[in-house]
Write an enzyme that holds these catalytic residues in place. Structure first.
Site, PDB file in Angstrom:
ATOM      1  N   SER A   1      -6.416   3.480  -3.381  1.00 55.18           N
ATOM      2  CA  SER A   1      -7.391   4.006  -4.354  1.00 55.18           C
ATOM      3  C   SER A   1      -7.805   2.980  -5.407  1.00 55.18           C
ATOM      4  O   SER A   1      -7.986   3.317  -6.576  1.00 55.18           O
ATOM      5  CB  SER A   1      -6.866   5.283  -5.004  1.00 55.18           C
ATOM      6  OG  SER A   1      -6.676   6.297  -4.018  1.00 55.18           O
TER       7      SER A   1
ATOM      8  N   GLU B   1       0.841  -1.196   0.000  1.00 56.75           N
ATOM      9  CA  GLU B   1       0.000   0.000   0.000  1.00 56.75           C
ATOM     10  C   GLU B   1       0.880   1.252   0.000  1.00 56.75           C
ATOM     11  O   GLU B   1       1.271   1.733   1.072  1.00 56.75           O
ATOM     12  CB  GLU B   1      -0.895   0.015   1.239  1.00 56.75           C
ATOM     13  CG  GLU B   1      -1.888  -1.115   1.285  1.00 56.75           C
ATOM     14  CD  GLU B   1      -3.171  -0.699   1.986  1.00 56.75           C
ATOM     15  OE1 GLU B   1      -4.238  -0.912   1.407  1.00 56.75           O
ATOM     16  OE2 GLU B   1      -3.104  -0.145   3.103  1.00 56.75           O
TER      17      GLU B   1
HETATM   18  C1  PEP Z   1      -6.611   1.396   2.727  1.00 49.76           C
HETATM   19  O1  PEP Z   1      -6.963   2.065   3.659  1.00 49.76           O
HETATM   20  O2  PEP Z   1      -6.080   0.316   2.951  1.00 49.76           O
HETATM   21  C2  PEP Z   1      -6.831   1.902   1.366  1.00 49.76           C
HETATM   22  C3  PEP Z   1      -6.226   1.307   0.380  1.00 49.76           C
HETATM   23  O3  PEP Z   1      -7.671   2.993   1.202  1.00 49.76           O
HETATM   24  P1  PEP Z   1      -8.256   3.598  -0.188  1.00 49.76           P
HETATM   25  O4  PEP Z   1      -8.718   2.433  -1.014  1.00 49.76           O
HETATM   26  O5  PEP Z   1      -9.380   4.479   0.225  1.00 49.76           O
HETATM   27  O6  PEP Z   1      -7.129   4.334  -0.853  1.00 49.76           O
END
Ligand code: PEP
Length: 253
Positions: free
Chosen positions: A208, A163
Site C-alpha cells: 500500500s 512486503e
Molecule cells: C505488491 O503487490 O507488491 C504490492 C505492494 O501491492 P499494493 O501496493 O497494491 O499493496
C-alpha cells in the site's frame, strides 16, 4: 529504486497510455532505477515502447526450469531475450495462490541470476504471523532459503523487498518505523555474512505505498525504495512516488 508491479492488470491500449504518460513525467536526471512489471504477454510491447528511455521492464514471475516440456511456463532466458532486466520472485500472491514454497522461490532466484537478470526477492509475514510475533522467524526462513541454496553472493546483484502480506492491497501500510525495524533486521542478517553486500543491497518496502505515504517511508535509512502494486497503475501516483524516492535517494547518498 521504484518498482511497479502491475499484477494481472492492463491492456494494450491502457498500457500505451500509462507508459506514455510516465515517459513524459519521469525526469531522466532522477538518481533512481525505475522498473515496471507488466503481465508476460505485454513485456515485448513494453520493452519496445520504452526503448532508449529511463524505465526498465521486468517480469512478475519465472519458471524455475531452464526450458523444455513445461506447458504454460516461461523461462528466464526468454525474459532476457525479449529485453527484461528484472524478475520478481516469491511474491506473496505466488506463495499463497500458487503454493510456491521457499525452496522453489530459491530456485527461481538462481535461474534469474544465471540468465544475467536481477531478481527481486519478496519476503513478508501475514497478519497472524505478526500478531504471534513470528515476523523475524518468517522472513529469516524465507531469506535463508535463498542464502543456504546459493550463498549470500546473489545479493550482490539481487534486490530484496519486504512486503508484509497484511499491507498488500489492503490500504493498511506499515508505519515507517515498522518498515525500518524489519529492513534493519534484514540488512543485519546479510551483514553477518558479508558487510559489503549488506551495505550496497537495496531493500524495497512494499504494501500500500501511495504518493501520500512514500516520502515518509523512503526517509527511513534502510528503506531504499518501493515495490508498488495498485498505485503503479496510475501515472500520476507512480510519478509522485518516483519523485519522492529520487529526493530521498539524493539525501541518502
Ligand atoms: C505488491 O503487490 O507488491 C504490492 C505492494 O501491492 P499494493 O501496493 O497494491 O499493496
Amino acid at each position: 529504486m521504484v518498482a511497479g508491479n502491475w499484477k494481472m492488470h492492463g491492456s494494450r491500449a491502457a498500457n500505451q497510455t500509462l507508459l506514455g504518460e510516465l515517459e513524459m513525467s519521469l525526469k531522466p536526471e532522477w538518481p533512481i532505477d525505475i522498473v515496471v512489471f507488466p503481465p508476460y504477454v505485454y513485456l515485448s510491447d513494453a520493452v519496445r515502447m520504452l526503448e532508449g528511455g529511463r524505465i526498465s521492464v521486468g517480469a512478475q514471475d519465472v519458471c524455475a526450469e531452464s526450458g523444455g516440456a513445461f506447458t504454460g511456463q516461461v523461462c528466464a532466458s526468454m525474459l532476457k531475450d525479449v529485453g527484461c532486466t528484472h524478475v520478481i520472485v516469491g511474491h506473496s500472491e505466488r506463495r499463497r495462490w500458487y503454493h510456491e514454497d521457499d525452496a522453489l522461490v530459491a530456485r527461481k532466484f538462481a535461474v534469474v541470476l544465471a540468465a544475467g537478470l536481477t531478481p527481486v526477492l519478496c519476503v513478508g509475514e501475514t497478519l497472524d504471523e505478526r500478531e504471534a510475533k513470528q515476523t523475524e522467524a518468517v522472513i529469516s526462513r524465507q531469506l535463508d532459503a535463498v542464502i543456504t541454496m546459493h550463498g549470500v553472493g546473489g545479493f550482490a546483484r539481487g534486490v530484496l523487498a519486504y512486503e508484509p502480506v497484511w499491507a498488500i492491497g489492503t490500504g493498511r501500510t506499515a508505519s515507517p518505523e515498522q518498515a525500518q525495524e524489519v529492513h534493519a533486521f534484514l540488512r543485519n542478517r546479510i551483514h553477518a555474512q558479508d558487510a559489503k553486500i549488506a551495505r550496497h543491497l537495496r531493500i524495497l518496502y512494499g504494501g500500500s505505498v501511495k504518493a501520500g505515504n512514500s516520502a515518509e517511508l523512503f526517509s527511513m535509512p534502510d528503506v531504499d525504495g518501493g515495490l508498488v502494486g495498485g498505485a503503479s497503475l496510475s501515472a500520476d501516483e507512480f510519478q509522485q512516488i518516483c519523485a519522492a524516492a529520487s529526493l530521498s535517494g539524493s539525501a541518502h547518498h
